[in-house]
Write an enzyme that holds these catalytic residues in place. Structure first.
Site, short mmCIF file in Angstrom:
data_model
loop_
_atom_site.label_atom_id
_atom_site.label_comp_id
_atom_site.label_asym_id
_atom_site.label_seq_id
_atom_site.Cartn_x
_atom_site.Cartn_y
_atom_site.Cartn_z
N ASP A 5 0.85 -1.19 0.00
CA ASP A 5 0.00 0.00 0.00
C ASP A 5 0.89 1.24 0.00
O ASP A 5 1.88 1.30 0.73
CB ASP A 5 -0.89 -0.02 1.25
CG ASP A 5 -2.11 0.88 1.10
OD1 ASP A 5 -1.99 1.92 0.41
OD2 ASP A 5 -3.16 0.57 1.68
N HIS A 60 -0.40 4.44 0.29
CA HIS A 60 -1.14 5.61 0.74
C HIS A 60 -0.73 6.00 2.15
O HIS A 60 -0.77 5.19 3.06
CB HIS A 60 -2.64 5.32 0.65
CG HIS A 60 -3.04 4.92 -0.73
ND1 HIS A 60 -3.26 3.62 -1.10
CD2 HIS A 60 -3.18 5.67 -1.85
CE1 HIS A 60 -3.56 3.57 -2.39
NE2 HIS A 60 -3.51 4.80 -2.87
N SER A 63 -5.20 -4.09 2.37
CA SER A 63 -4.31 -3.75 3.49
C SER A 63 -4.86 -4.23 4.82
O SER A 63 -4.12 -4.52 5.74
CB SER A 63 -4.08 -2.24 3.54
OG SER A 63 -3.43 -1.82 2.37
#
Ligand code: THG
Length: 845
Positions: free
Chosen positions: A720, A722, A773
């Site tokens: 991930d 982000h 996630s």
């Protein structure tokens, strides 16, 4: 392969380390060629055979030939390139001889042909694809002639090298008319990626598309460091898996490389991989001895059936660095349209000026805007398209993180690009305009280099404009690409063609409707395939402000009908809630051709935008600064942000601005995202705006003085990228007196745990935006449990729910009271305060 499917097999240990235990003479035995183990095949077959026998005696089912560096390129460094075939054939014969002498019907012994990485990394330009393919083909010819049972490409550092090696093996295999299986093992460094930066998912995506029988990993580290990659393979890889670690992470002791892991420990790890992850073939790499193999045999036993797995293979493409699923969650796969000499004046001019660095800039900007893949086209009259494509791809493959879609009508351009790309790319495109011959050649490349393919609904009659024609060609393309050439259906990306609906010509009016209907039917009749549009074509002829609206509205409808991908300029697409309703309605009237007496939607649309420019098309800004700030976050609008923040600072402390107005905006974004009204790229723009606002406010925040209150290790989990929310947590905790060790994005659990140990953290915070996630977080907790950890853990992220944390994640950790859901940064702060209070109470006794 039959034996391997039925039971777990054990390979051998390290060849190099075994050879070092013999007292060999540099001149007599190595012919003066230092480190050329392969020459021993010619000079000391007795020694090589003795190593094989030592491993068979210890319990190996298979041994690897002494041919790790026996390809043309490496042997050339020793002046032995001409003897490549001979060395490989001889090496295979030596191993075959030992294996056959020991084989019984109950216990057959096998020979694996070892194919190492060589010394050059093609993705970094050290050598070319063609040189490597030729080099490996010759090696594989020798190995097959000598009678190996399997070809093992191992210790791979560069995925493009794997491609050349697999294809070299296939060439040799086809020449010999034999179906020798091929495995590819990559080497994942302690950084969590291959040497050139490829993670396990990206590697698997590219390797899968090459059609091998098995994949695995070996070398670089001991088994412990491999755990999450092996687990990834177990959960995802649809074919056989092999794992051959070193005897631990090598250490330097008094100038000697020492491998610290004992036989028992290695065997325990491998047993875990067999039992939990379903690994089929286990063995050892550097530093593993017959003793290690003996322990392995004891642990695994005979006749152990492989654990049944149900892997979930996600159809995807990949760059050198990462994997991008072809089906995105809640969004279309956004293919950036700007790196196209046909579609962008700027790119065309940069190409003419040969300003390659600026062309890299065009690509990177598109990635920043949220493009998942980039379309690349260098067709420009009067310029050499092949050479230009090579120049561009040479740079993009290393400097751009997303996969590429090669856009050309010229077959040599496509092949030249594919030979430079280690990842799994997309070919744009094939069609039946000139019959099937050209499409056949291009499909051949797709199969050989491992690529997905865009297929246009065009045949000998021309471009299909009616729904039935589009569908008929779509089915013909399916029979051709999937049934005849074996392309996985999920790698077939239909383009049912968009044409402009803005000419006023009668027959152009229904193009939008037809395309939407075709999308719906393709999705229903060929559900595994992907569907893409070159979206911007729909609005050719209009001015930019009108185009942005029409493109955005058309995309919305196409996605509702089943579109999975679109070639777009991400920054010019607006979510519908950001477009004035009357513009949306006018665009819909145009798209659905809602003409009526005295009403022409095209004229109306043009009229509506008469005085609108791209800049003025924005909705009117709210009057108060508080509302404006909230709106800016929702719209992802950074322009003029600082002025609003300055104004707000005159009335409110910075933390309150974040906590109230900015987070209110994020809440709206969360709701829009959750209800499917806002796509991920826009969420990211909002998050970027949030980040910019917080960065601006940070210097104005008063850090709470005094002693450090506690330490938190913070990371976005593996897979991930982000990190806005996580960085916000960092800022808020730091400003409240905590020390935050912020590890950044894509963090494997190993690094997180290591960092927590190194800094004596009081808690670990894991963050991530994607649904997957949340699964990773749970797995991380399982892994932490296995390692006997009990450090408190805070979990946060958009897709996470309190229920999932409190039901699933708590159970996974084994210390349920130490796993907490942090809804936002402020809850994170409260939780840290609790954790520190418990910590103090515990220490007080
Ligand atoms: N299907 C497939 N591939 C394609 C298309 C398609 N590739 C090319 C094209 N069509 C998609 N790409 C673009 C890129 C830019 C524009 C339209 C489609 C575009 N450009 C503006 C213009 O020409 O007015 C901007 C020009 C500029 O900035 O200079 O609209 O359909 N498979």
């Amino acid at each position: 392969m039959e034996r391997l499917r039925e039971r777990v097999l054990i390979a051998d240990g390290g060849m190099g380390t075994s050879l070092h235990t013999f007292d060999l003479d540099l001149d007599k035995d190595y012919w003066g060629l230092e480190n050329c183990s392969e020459v021993l095949v010619l000079s000391r077959p007795d020694v090589v055979a003795a190593v094989h026998k030592s491993f068979f005696d210890a319990g190996s089912d298979c041994v690897e030939t002494d041919t790790f560096g026996a390809n043309k390129v490496v042997l050339a460094e020793f002046g032995l390139s001409e003897r490549t075939f001979e060395i490989n054939e001889k090496a295979a014969q030596i191993a075959r001889g030992v294996a056959d002498a020991l084989s019984t019907p109950e216990w057959p012994r096998f020979v694996i042909g070892s194919i190492g990485p060589g010394t050059k990394l093609p993705s970094l330009g050290h050598t070319s694809y063609d040189v490597l393919e030729d080099s490996y083909a010759e090696q594989a010819r020798g190995l097959i002639a000598g009678g190996v049972d399997l070809l093992l490409i191992e210790t791979a550092q560069d995925i493009l090298q794997v491609k050349a090696a697999v294809n070299g093996c296939k060439i040799a295999r086809a020449e010999a008319g034999m179906d020798v299986p091929i495995f590819a093992q990559v080497t994942i460094e302690t950084t969590g990626t291959m040497l050139v930066g490829t993670d396990i998912a990206a590697a698997a995506t590219a390797i899968h598309a090459l059609g091998v029988d098995g994949m695995g990993m070996n070398c670089a580290t001991g088994p412990a460091e491999m755990s999450e990659h092996v687990r990834w393979l177990g959960e995802n890889w649809p074919h056989l898996i092999s794992v051959m670690p070193n005897a631990g992470l090598p250490m330097l002791v008094e100038g000697q490389t020492v491998y610290p892991l004992g036989p028992r420990e290695l065997a325990d790890w491998m047993l875990r991989y067999v039992e939990e992850d379903g690994v089929n073939l286990v063995g050892g790499c550097c530093g593993t001895t017959p003793e290690h193999i003996r322990a392995l045999r004891e642990a695994i036993g005979f006749d152990r059936r492989p654990r049944a797995r149900s892997p979930e293979w996600v159809p995807a493409v990949s760059s050198l660095y990462s994997q991008v699923p072809l089906r995105q969650e809640n969004a279309v796969l956004a293919v950036g349209e700007r790196a196209n000499a046909n579609g962008s004046k700027k790119f065309r001019e940069l190409l003419a000026a040969e300003d390659w660095d600026a062309m890299v800039g065009v690509a990177r900007d598109q990635v920043k805007e949220g493009s998942h893949v980039l379309d690349v086209c260098t067709a420009y009259v009067g310029r050499p398209e092949v050479a230009d494509m090579q120049e561009v791809v040479n740079r993009y493959r290393g400097q751009v993180t997303v996969p590429l879609m090669i856009d050309s009508t010229e077959v040599p351009v496509l092949e030249a690009a594919l030979k430079l790309l280690g990842g799994k790319s997309i070919i744009n495109s094939i069609n039946f305009e000139d019959g099937e011959e050209k499409a056949e050649r291009v499909l051949g490349f797709a199969r050989k280099y491992g690529a997905a393919v865009v297929a246009l609904t065009i045949d000998e009659e021309g471009m299909a404009k009616e729904v039935e024609q589009k569908l008929a060609i779509a089915h013909r393309l399916y029979d051709f690409a999937v049934k005849r050439y074996g392309l996985p259906a999920s790698d077939l990306i239909y383009d049912p063609l968009t044409f402009t609906i803005c000419t006023g010509v009668e027959e152009d009016r229904r193009h939008g409707i037809n395309t939407l209907e075709a999308i719906e039917r393709i999705r229903r009749e060929l559900p595994e395939c992907q569907i893409m549009l070159g979206l911007s074509n729909i609005s050719f002829g209009l001015k930019p402000a009108a185009r942005h609206v029409l493109n955005s509205v058309f995309l919305h409808h196409a996605q509702k009908r089943g579109l999975t991908a679109a070639i777009i300029h991400v920054a010019a697409i607006k979510p519908l809630h950001q477009i004035p309703p009357e513009h949306v309605e006018a665009a819909e009237d145009l798209i659905f051709d809602r003409r009526d007496k005295g009403f022409d939607p095209l004229l109306r649309f043009v009229e509506l935008f008469k005085d609108v420019t791209v800049a003025s098309a924005k909705k009117a800004a709210p009057a108060t600064v508080e509302e404006r700030l909230t709106q800016r976050i929702v719209d992802g609008d950074k322009q003029g942000l600082e002025d609003d923040l300055k104004a707000a600072l005159e009335q409110y402390p910075p933390l309150e601005i974040i906590n109230t107005f900015l987070l209110d905006g994020m809440k709206v974004v969360g709701e829009l995202f959750g209800s499917g009204q806002m796509q991920l790229p826009f969420v990211l723009q909002s998050a970027e705006t949030m980040k910019a606002a917080v960065a601006f406010l940070e210097p104005f925040m008063e850090k709470v003085e005094g002693e450090e209150k506690g330490i938190l290790v913070l990371a976005t989990v593996k897979g991930d990228v982000h990190d806005i929310g996580k960085n916000l947590v960092d800022i808020i905790l730091t400003n409240n007196g905590y020390k935050v060790v912020n590890l950044g994005i894509k963090q494997p659990i190993d690094s997180i745990v290591q960092a927590a140990c190194d800094c004596g953290a009081h808690a670990i915070g894991m963050s991530g935006l994607l649904v997957k996630s949340t699964v990773i977080m749970k797995e991380n907790l399982e892994e932490m449990r296995r390692r006997g950890l009990d450090i408190p853990v805070l979990l946060g992220g958009a897709a996470l729910t309190r229920r999932f944390v409190e039901n699933d994640c708590r159970a996974a950790y084994g210390h349920p009271e130490r796993v907490h859901y942090a809804k936002d940064a402020f809850e994170g702060l409260k939780l840290m305060e609790q954790i520190m209070a418990w910590d103090a109470a515990r220490r007080a006794g």
